[in-house]
Design an enzyme around this catalytic site. Structure first.
Site, short mmCIF file in Angstrom:
data_model
loop_
_atom_site.label_atom_id
_atom_site.label_comp_id
_atom_site.label_asym_id
_atom_site.label_seq_id
_atom_site.Cartn_x
_atom_site.Cartn_y
_atom_site.Cartn_z
N HIS A 11 50.02 25.29 10.01
CA HIS A 11 49.01 24.24 9.93
C HIS A 11 48.94 23.66 8.52
O HIS A 11 48.57 24.34 7.56
CB HIS A 11 47.66 24.83 10.33
N HIS A 53 45.28 14.86 5.48
CA HIS A 53 44.34 15.22 6.53
C HIS A 53 43.08 14.36 6.48
O HIS A 53 42.64 13.83 7.49
CB HIS A 53 43.94 16.69 6.42
#
Length: 244
Positions: A11, A53
């Site tokens: 991730h 992100h």
């Protein structure tokens, strides 16, 4: 015959040990035995796809600079001053090509983002078959299939875009949050021919997204998850090897 064990999906790369979404996190994830690296995709102010992100740099660089208002080179410079990373997506493609598949968490909801991703793949020579294209809006599925027919489509379903909306579009790769990934839910999706990847941590837990202990990984493996998104891919690999 025993089922295939789940993929370990790093991730934001090996973000437990390197700056998230960085080349160092990519390299560390590969060294740790990850099967795939996840990264986040946004469109910078100059139209360049970048790996970020957040919509702004407040968290990673303590600057309230909006990604979609700022040129890619400026974003990279500001992030670097704080020891963080915002890469052009093309740079990540070049670094990952021939080494590891990628999962793209596409934050943008406009169809033009698909064309931009396709262009970056062509430019860098990254094989679209090595891409899982994570979409948040079922309305983008047809565009993605038309422009990137060999890429896998991943449903990033949420409260406003339930799993059913993606299933209606024929999407068979589904992301669940850890809180929702019980054995019955996973089995029901498997019964519909779906593959299920699970993001650890996040809402419904007391952990940041991607954070987990090995006990959580054992539980998700036992529940039948086909992929596990984790910040520490080395720990994920340990859990999978122990469960083999």
């Amino acid at each position: 015959m025993s089922r295939r064990l789940p993929q370990i999906i790093a991730h934001r790369g090996d973000s437990a040990h390197a700056p998230e979404n960085s080349l160092a996190a990519l390299d560390s994830a590969i060294a740790a035995g990850a099967d795939r690296v996840e990264c986040d995709v946004r469109i910078a102010g100059d139209g360049v796809l970048v790996v970020s992100h957040d919509a702004d740099l407040s968290r990673i660089a303590r600057r309230s600079v909006l990604v979609d208002d700022t040129p890619a080179e400026e974003l990279a410079r500001i992030a670097a001053t704080a020891g963080a990373s915002i890469l052009p997506l093309a740079t990540l493609f070049e670094a990952a090509a021939g080494r590891i598949p990628l999962m793209l968490d596409v934050k943008s909801l406009i169809p033009a983002v698909i064309e931009k991703i396709a262009g970056a793949l062509t430019k860098t020579g990254f094989d679209p078959r090595q891409i899982a294209l994570g979409l948040r809006d079922p309305a983008l599925v047809a565009t993605a299939r038309n422009r990137l027919p060999t890429a896998r489509i991943l449903a990033l379903n949420g409260s406003t875009t339930p799993v059913e909306a993606f299933l209606a579009e024929g999407v068979e790769l589904i992301r669940l949050w850890e809180r929702d990934a019980d054995a019955a839910t996973v089995a029901a999706l498997h019964a519909q021919g779906c593959t299920v990847w699970v993001t650890t941590g996040g809402a419904g837990t007391d952990r940041e997204v991607g954070d987990c202990g090995i006990d959580v990984l054992y539980r998700l493996i036992a529940a039948g998850a086909d992929g596990l998104l984790v910040n520490n891919p080395g720990l994920g690999r340990q859990a999978v090897l122990s469960a083999a």
